[in-house]
Design a protein around this motif. Structure first.
Motif, PDB file in Angstrom:
ATOM      1  N   VAL A  10     -17.697  22.478   0.800  1.00  0.00           N
ATOM      2  CA  VAL A  10     -17.403  23.801   1.369  1.00  0.00           C
ATOM      3  C   VAL A  10     -16.776  24.730   0.326  1.00  0.00           C
ATOM      4  O   VAL A  10     -15.974  25.589   0.641  1.00  0.00           O
ATOM      5  N   GLY A  11     -17.178  24.516  -0.930  1.00  0.00           N
ATOM      6  CA  GLY A  11     -16.837  25.501  -1.960  1.00  0.00           C
ATOM      7  C   GLY A  11     -17.550  26.806  -1.602  1.00  0.00           C
ATOM      8  O   GLY A  11     -18.470  26.806  -0.784  1.00  0.00           O
ATOM      9  N   THR A  12     -17.122  27.886  -2.239  1.00  0.00           N
ATOM     10  CA  THR A  12     -17.674  29.193  -1.862  1.00  0.00           C
ATOM     11  C   THR A  12     -19.193  29.262  -2.038  1.00  0.00           C
ATOM     12  O   THR A  12     -19.908  29.774  -1.178  1.00  0.00           O
ATOM     13  N   CYS A  15     -20.811  27.239   0.819  1.00  0.00           N
ATOM     14  CA  CYS A  15     -20.638  27.941   2.102  1.00  0.00           C
ATOM     15  C   CYS A  15     -21.642  29.077   2.215  1.00  0.00           C
ATOM     16  O   CYS A  15     -22.236  29.296   3.261  1.00  0.00           O
ATOM     17  N   SER A  19     -23.389  25.792   4.132  1.00  0.00           N
ATOM     18  CA  SER A  19     -22.791  24.482   4.390  1.00  0.00           C
ATOM     19  C   SER A  19     -21.893  24.487   5.625  1.00  0.00           C
ATOM     20  O   SER A  19     -21.780  23.465   6.296  1.00  0.00           O
ATOM     21  N   GLU A  20     -21.279  25.617   5.947  1.00  0.00           N
ATOM     22  CA  GLU A  20     -20.440  25.654   7.162  1.00  0.00           C
ATOM     23  C   GLU A  20     -21.303  25.503   8.422  1.00  0.00           C
ATOM     24  O   GLU A  20     -20.911  24.828   9.364  1.00  0.00           O
ATOM     25  N   ALA A  40     -15.457  17.609   5.172  1.00  0.00           N
ATOM     26  CA  ALA A  40     -15.670  18.816   4.370  1.00  0.00           C
ATOM     27  C   ALA A  40     -14.888  18.644   3.085  1.00  0.00           C
ATOM     28  O   ALA A  40     -13.694  18.367   3.115  1.00  0.00           O
ATOM     29  N   PRO A  42     -14.075  19.872  -1.199  1.00  0.00           N
ATOM     30  CA  PRO A  42     -14.210  20.940  -2.194  1.00  0.00           C
ATOM     31  C   PRO A  42     -15.273  20.589  -3.242  1.00  0.00           C
ATOM     32  O   PRO A  42     -15.772  19.466  -3.270  1.00  0.00           O
ATOM     33  N   CYS A  43     -15.569  21.547  -4.084  1.00  0.00           N
ATOM     34  CA  CYS A  43     -16.616  21.389  -5.105  1.00  0.00           C
ATOM     35  C   CYS A  43     -16.314  20.221  -6.044  1.00  0.00           C
ATOM     36  O   CYS A  43     -15.178  20.023  -6.473  1.00  0.00           O
TER      37      CYS A  43
ATOM     38  N   PHE B 252     -14.976  32.444   4.875  1.00  0.00           N
ATOM     39  CA  PHE B 252     -15.403  31.984   3.558  1.00  0.00           C
ATOM     40  C   PHE B 252     -15.285  30.462   3.422  1.00  0.00           C
ATOM     41  O   PHE B 252     -15.160  29.927   2.342  1.00  0.00           O
ATOM     42  N   GLY B 253     -15.303  29.779   4.562  1.00  0.00           N
ATOM     43  CA  GLY B 253     -15.245  28.325   4.550  1.00  0.00           C
ATOM     44  C   GLY B 253     -13.874  27.837   4.968  1.00  0.00           C
ATOM     45  O   GLY B 253     -12.880  28.540   4.817  1.00  0.00           O
ATOM     46  N   ARG B 254     -13.840  26.596   5.507  1.00  0.00           N
ATOM     47  CA  ARG B 254     -12.593  26.108   6.094  1.00  0.00           C
ATOM     48  C   ARG B 254     -11.508  25.833   5.065  1.00  0.00           C
ATOM     49  O   ARG B 254     -10.341  25.733   5.412  1.00  0.00           O
ATOM     50  N   LEU B 255     -11.888  25.693   3.787  1.00  0.00           N
ATOM     51  CA  LEU B 255     -10.859  25.437   2.774  1.00  0.00           C
ATOM     52  C   LEU B 255     -10.355  26.737   2.137  1.00  0.00           C
ATOM     53  O   LEU B 255      -9.472  26.712   1.291  1.00  0.00           O
ATOM     54  N   LEU B 394     -13.161  29.954  -3.632  1.00  0.00           N
ATOM     55  CA  LEU B 394     -11.979  30.176  -2.796  1.00  0.00           C
ATOM     56  C   LEU B 394     -11.387  28.865  -2.276  1.00  0.00           C
ATOM     57  O   LEU B 394     -10.252  28.840  -1.827  1.00  0.00           O
ATOM     58  N   ALA B 395     -12.151  27.777  -2.347  1.00  0.00           N
ATOM     59  CA  ALA B 395     -11.620  26.492  -1.908  1.00  0.00           C
ATOM     60  C   ALA B 395     -10.697  25.899  -2.971  1.00  0.00           C
ATOM     61  O   ALA B 395      -9.908  25.011  -2.688  1.00  0.00           O
TER      62      ALA B 395
END
Lengths: 91, 506
Positions: A10-12, A15, A19-20, A40, A42-43, B252-255, B394-395
């Motif tokens: 769920v990195g930008t 997303c 992915s969301e 979920a 991060p990258c 912009f995503g849950r993280l 942003l995560a």
């Protein structure tokens, strides 16, 4: 059956490539919940290459690039079938 | 069964994909310092000429992408059929000044598949059965069985009463409506003489729901991406402020926490960030006061309702379709403008970019009386393209402190029902007004039905909330996540709001 680990980035970048919405599908599917464990994350290692390969999904140890719901479901089905066969044979 | 136009929402379809690829492609192009003369190369960064992905052939794909690029640059469409190159005049968009103009929402004719407007049709499921209830119930004798075969509906006779659809034992008869027209709550979409969808701009209220409802992505709005990018790349003192609509949480995503989103906005060059829920609080106070004043029997509006004013598409629809209620809709500025005013009061030379889920706000910012306050409008989807193009995650970014300024009620404006709740609750707390009769509706079609009920005397509410998008702003066309997740995130964030924000206690 031992649940299959599905990690969705769920990195930008991921997303932005859906992915969301993919996560929404995986998390809210009651029939699927017995077979998978969704997370979920991060990258990792920038596997997305600036979004060109997004979304990135890791199923167990296999990394799927441009992971559409079709690709993800196919892999889950393949692994689940193999696991069920394996566990029945052992039993 | 959800409405036609709601069935694709919350899914990442190839329509979503091409829209976002255009935004990212255009953003990368501008950030790389490319010049207008490079524009003819841009489509090839977005589509692969050897491999048609979205359309029957690469050449059609190319034609459509060129049009979409024009809109992303903020320019009006140019049709190749008018024998003009699509890149004509693109240089005008390479500026930090405002270039967009009405009409905002446009049908790209090259992309429109001319689907039938509204038709009841017999599908292959028809078994040509002995009972054939379809033709028995048809009130206009439109159904026949040519050569004793499947049922056939004479479109000239059919009145779309749906009786045959309900009577068929095989569910073989179905009604096919054009999704863009079904999404339009003000009936602004028709066919031109060639059968292409066309938008009656005198009726359109720029809600933008057609842009996310066309299954061929043939309708699109103009963006201010390119001009905002020029500002962000310009000298520091000319860079804009960002004001974030209450529906921003989780987009912009849950993280990506609210603090991370602010950090991201600062990283791409915005000078400062404020939440629009602050302006919502200003509106709440104003409307709660009017509601309290109205309850005094000698007030001329005592017997009528007070309508909310935060959704420009709803306000336009209500005033246009029910002119007798025009004065009932509050005259107040929208939360967007109230928030921009706060910034401009402190720094008159500041430029303000509203970032939200909303296309109607783009139209609102074009109105002469709003132009001194809001300079530009960006959707969440357009903003995210800047993050992607600049490779800002942003995560992972280090969050900064979120400028907590607004109340929980103000933050609730993003969700259908939230505006009325905020006003009613404030009227109760400040003016002791209890048991307020509230009516509310989302989607313009439902809003119109609600007003029709009030007109006929079927209902007589004191406070009326209207929202153009399904579920409120969280269902807006410029959103990135599904309605349910968005609603949850907004609720959680409202729970974290300061208890007694300055605006509400002053």
């Amino acid at each position: 059956m031992k649940p299959i680990k599905v990690r969705v980035c769920v990195g930008t970048n991921c997303c932005y490539a859906g992915s969301e919405t993919l996560l929404d599908m995986l998390e809210n599917d009651v029939d699927l919940s017995a077979f998978i464990e969704v997370e979920a994350v991060p990258c990792k290692n920038k596997a997305c290459d600036g979004g060109r390969n997004s979304p990135v999904v890791e199923i167990e140890n296999k990394v799927l690039l441009n992971a559409t719901p079709e690709i993800v479901m196919e892999e889950i089905e393949r692994l689940a079938t193999a696991r069920i066969i394996e566990e029945t044979q052992r039993a | 069964m959800p409405e036609v136009f709601e069935r694709m929402r919350g899914l990442y379809t190839p329509c979503t994909d091409i829209r976002r690829k255009i935004f990212v492609g255009v953003t990368r192009f501008v950030l790389a310092g490319k010049k207008p003369e490079d524009i003819d190369y841009l489509p090839f960064d977005i589509i692969d000429m050897g491999k048609p992905t979205y359309r029957c052939c690469s050449y059609r794909e190319l034609s459509i992408v060129k049009q979409r690029i024009r809109l992303a640059f903020g320019l009006p469409l140019i049709e190749e059929r008018d024998n003009t190159p699509v890149s004509a005049g693109i240089g005008e968009a390479f500026t930090d000044r405002k270039v967009i103009s009405a009409p905002l929402v446009n049908v790209i004719r090259a992309a429109c598949e001319k689907c039938p407007e509204d038709k009841v049709i017999v599908t292959d499921m028809c078994q040509s059965c002995m009972a054939h209830p379809c033709s028995i119930v048809c009130p206009v004798n439109a159904i026949s069985f040519p050569n004793g075969g499947k049922a056939f509906i004479d479109q000239k006779k059919c009145v779309k009463c749906m009786k045959c659809v309900k009577a068929c034992p095989y569910q073989s008869i179905t009604r096919m409506v054009r999704p863009c027209a079904a999404a339009c709550g003000v009936d602004a979409i028709h066919s031109d003489p060639d059968g292409y969808a066309t938008i009656d701009q005198d009726k359109c209220v720029n809600c933008g729901l057609c842009t996310v409802s066309c299954p061929f992505a043939a309708i699109s709005d103009k963006t201010e991406l390119v001009q905002i990018l020029h500002q962000l790349m310009g000298p520091e003192d000319r860079r804009p402020y960002a004001i974030l609509a209450p529906s921003f949480v989780g987009q912009f995503g849950r993280l990506a926490s609210p603090g991370a989103i602010v950090a991201g906005l600062r990283a791409v060059g915005f000078r400062g960030v404020r939440e629009v829920a602050l302006g919502a609080d200003c509106d709440t106070l104003l409307l709660a006061k009017r509601l309290a004043e109205k309850s005094s029997p000698d007030n001329p509006q005592h017997k009528t309702f007070l309508g909310t004013s935060c959704c420009p598409s709803w306000v336009k629809t209500a005033r246009r379709h029910f002119p007798e209620f025009a004065d009932n809709i509050a005259e107040s500025f929208t939360p967007m403008v109230e928030t921009a005013k706060i910034i401009k009061d402190q720094d008159p030379s500041a430029r303000v970019v509203f970032i939200g889920p909303c296309i109607a706000k783009k139209a609102e910012a074009l109105e002469p009386e709003m132009q001194p306050y809001v300079d530009h409008v960006l959707t969440f989807e357009e903003l995210a393209a800047i993050f992607v193009a600049k490779d800002i995650d942003l995560a992972e970014i280090t969050p900064v402190e979120f400028p907590d300024e607004a109340s929980a009620l103000g933050r609730g404006y993003a969700v259908a029902g939230g505006v009325a709740t905020a006003i009613a609750e404030t009227a109760r707390q400040k003016y002791g007004k209890e048991n307020i009769a509230v009516a509310r509706a989302d989607t313009l079609r439902n809003c119109r039905a609600m007003l029709a009920d009030i007109k006929s005397g079927k209902t007589s509410p004191e406070l009326v909330e209207g929202m153009a998008c399904p579920g409120g702003c969280v269902g807006g066309p410029g959103t990135l996540i599904g309605l349910l997740s968005a609603r949850n995130e907004v609720g959680k964030f409202a729970g974290l709001a300061p208890k007694n924000p300055a605006t509400l206690t002053k």
